[in-house]
Design an enzyme around this catalytic site. Structure first.
Site, mmCIF file in Angstrom:
data_model
loop_
_atom_site.group_PDB
_atom_site.id
_atom_site.type_symbol
_atom_site.label_atom_id
_atom_site.label_comp_id
_atom_site.label_asym_id
_atom_site.label_seq_id
_atom_site.Cartn_x
_atom_site.Cartn_y
_atom_site.Cartn_z
ATOM 1 N N MET A 30 0.953 -1.104 -0.429
ATOM 2 C CA MET A 30 -0.406 0.479 0.125
ATOM 3 C C MET A 30 0.771 0.887 -0.045
ATOM 4 O O MET A 30 0.270 2.177 0.278
ATOM 5 C CB MET A 30 -0.800 -0.244 1.131
ATOM 6 N N GLU A 35 11.880 -0.154 5.145
ATOM 7 C CA GLU A 35 12.632 -0.820 5.176
ATOM 8 C C GLU A 35 12.143 -2.730 4.775
ATOM 9 O O GLU A 35 12.942 -3.402 4.089
ATOM 10 C CB GLU A 35 13.705 -0.540 6.283
ATOM 11 N N HIS A 37 9.373 -3.212 3.510
ATOM 12 C CA HIS A 37 8.519 -3.887 1.821
ATOM 13 C C HIS A 37 10.735 -3.753 1.274
ATOM 14 O O HIS A 37 10.568 -4.504 0.319
ATOM 15 C CB HIS A 37 8.394 -2.469 1.407
ATOM 16 N N GLY A 147 4.971 -9.382 3.912
ATOM 17 C CA GLY A 147 6.046 -9.884 5.391
ATOM 18 C C GLY A 147 4.679 -10.543 6.521
ATOM 19 O O GLY A 147 3.699 -10.361 6.633
ATOM 20 N N ASP A 150 2.271 -9.098 9.231
ATOM 21 C CA ASP A 150 0.673 -9.491 9.089
ATOM 22 C C ASP A 150 0.955 -11.000 8.972
ATOM 23 O O ASP A 150 0.088 -11.304 8.047
ATOM 24 C CB ASP A 150 0.474 -8.452 7.979
ATOM 25 N N ARG A 187 2.526 2.448 9.741
ATOM 26 C CA ARG A 187 1.428 3.394 10.568
ATOM 27 C C ARG A 187 2.973 3.401 11.360
ATOM 28 O O ARG A 187 2.371 4.471 12.413
ATOM 29 C CB ARG A 187 0.665 2.499 11.276
HETATM 30 O O1 PAF Z 1 -0.210 -5.468 3.386
HETATM 31 C C1 PAF Z 1 -0.925 -5.002 2.662
HETATM 32 O O2 PAF Z 1 0.271 -4.019 2.223
HETATM 33 C C2 PAF Z 1 -2.077 -5.402 2.315
HETATM 34 O O3 PAF Z 1 -2.333 -5.612 3.150
HETATM 35 C C3 PAF Z 1 -1.961 -5.468 0.546
HETATM 36 C C4 PAF Z 1 -1.154 -7.354 0.751
HETATM 37 C C5 PAF Z 1 -1.324 -5.132 -0.548
HETATM 38 C C6 PAF Z 1 -2.864 -5.688 0.024
HETATM 39 O O4 PAF Z 1 -3.762 -4.512 0.475
#
Ligand code: PAF
Length: 280
Positions: A30, A35, A37, A147, A150, A187
Site C-alpha cells: 500500500m 525497510e 518493503h 511480510g 501481518d 503506521r
Molecule cells: O499488506 C498490505 O500492504 C496489504 O494488505 C496488501 C497485501 C498490499 C493488500 O492491499
C-alpha cells in the site's frame, strides 16, 4: 522502471512477459515504503526475471471508522526507493480503475479470518483477499512476497492460493525491526516520541515469551500473561487482543504446540493500531 496505472496495460504487459518465458516476482504494497518493503523487493529481485511492485491503498480492506483517508502516502519517495531496489514495473492504479461502481464480487477465506484481526476488523480480510486475487489476475506472478508482520494475512493468502489453485508461490518474509525492536510499519509514522517508546512493550513482551518457551515454560495462559503484563506496564497502550493460535489454520490453541504456535498481539496507542507476533 516503468510506472503503469492502467489495469488493462499491466495485464497485457504481464501476459507478454510470460509468453516470452520471463518469471514475474511480485510485491504487493500500500506504499509508504520502509525497510520491510525493501527487504521484500530484494528477495523478489533475487527470485524473478522481472520484479513488479504494486502501490495501492485498497479501500475495501478499511472499515468505515479506519484510517483509509489518512493512510500515509508518498508516491514520489516510493518511486525513488522502488527504482533503487531494482523494480522493473510499478503498478499504481486509481481506486475507480479497480473498483467500478458496478463492482460486486468479493472473495472470502472463512475460517482463518475469524480470529485475531479478523474478529476486530470485520470485512478487512475480505478486502485483502479480493484485491490480492485481482492483482494476481492482472500481474500473473510466479512468486509473490508477503511480510510476516501481518502473519494472519500471510496465512490467509496461502489458504486462498491453495484453495483456489492460483499458480503462485507465496513466500513469507520475516518481520524487519528497528534496532530497538519495533516492528517496521507504515503506521509507525503516526506515533510521537513517547508513544514510539511505549510501543516497544510489544517486541519486549514477545521476546520474553520466546525466552520463557526456551526455558521450558509451556502453559499457554501463562505465556500469554507474560506479554499482557509487559503491555499493562505502559498506561498509554490499550490491548485489543493477545492470543495464541495455530500458525497455519489461525484457530485457537488449547495447548502450546512447539514451532506451530503463533502469539499475536494488537494494541492501540492513541488512535494508532499496531500489531506484532512471534511464532515459537
Ligand atoms: O499488506 C498490505 O500492504 C496489504 O494488505 C496488501 C497485501 C498490499 C493488500 O492491499
Amino acid at each position: 522502471m516503468q510506472v503503469i496505472r492502467s489495469p488493462k496495460i499491466i495485464q497485457k504487459t504481464s501476459l507478454a512477459l510470460k509468453r516470452r518465458g520471463q518469471t514475474i516476482a511480485f510485491v504487493p504494497t500500500m506504499g509508504f515504503l520502509h525497510e520491510g518493503h525493501i527487504t521484500l523487493l530484494r528477495r523478489a529481485r533475487q527470485a524473478g526475471d522481472v520484479v513488479v511492485l504494486s502501490i495501492f491503498v485498497n479501500p475495501t480492506q478499511f472499515g468505515p471508522k479506519e484510517d483509509f483517508k489518512k493512510y500515509p502516502r508518498d508516491m514520489k519517495s516510493d518511486l525513488k526507493k522502488a527504482a533503487a531496489a531494482g523494480v522493473d514495473f510499478v503498478f499504481a492504479p486509481t481506486p475507480s480503475s479497480l473498483y467500478a461502481d458496478s463492482f460486486e464480487t468479493y472473495l472470502e477465506v472463512t475460517n482463518a479470518t475469524r480470529e485475531l484481526c479478523g474478529q476486530f476488523r470485520p470485512g478487512h480480510f475480505r478486502g485483502v483477499t479480493t484485491i490480492v486475487a485481482k492483482l494476481f489476475n492482472l500481474i500473473q506472478p510466479d512468486i509473490a512476497f508477503f511480510g510476516k508482520k501481518d502473519f494472519q494475512q500471510y496465512a490467509v493468502i496461502r489458504r486462498m492460493v491453495n484453495d483456489l489453485n492460483f499458480p503462485v508461490k507465496i513466500i513469507g518474509v520475516d518481520t524487519v525491526r528497528e534496532p530497538d525492536g519495533l516492528a517496521m510499519s507504515s503506521r509507525n509514522v503516526y506515533l510521537n516520541d513517547q508513544q514510539r517508546l511505549a510501543a516497544l512493550c510489544l517486541s519486549r513482551g514477545l521476546k520474553k515469551i520466546k525466552t520463557a518457551v526456551r526455558g521450558g515454560k509451556k502453559d499457554l495462559k501463562k505465556l500469554i500473561g507474560i506479554l499482557q503484563q509487559e503491555i499493562k506496564r505502559e498506561p498509554s497502550v490499550k490491548i485489543q487482543y493477545v492470543k495464541a493460535v495455530d500458525k497455519d489454520s489461525i484457530q485457537p490453541l488449547a495447548v502450546y504446540r512447539p514451532g506451530k504456535t503463533l502469539f499475536a498481539v494488537a494494541v492501540f496507542i492513541g488512535k494508532t493500531r499496531l500489531i506484532d507476533n512471534l511464532v515459537v
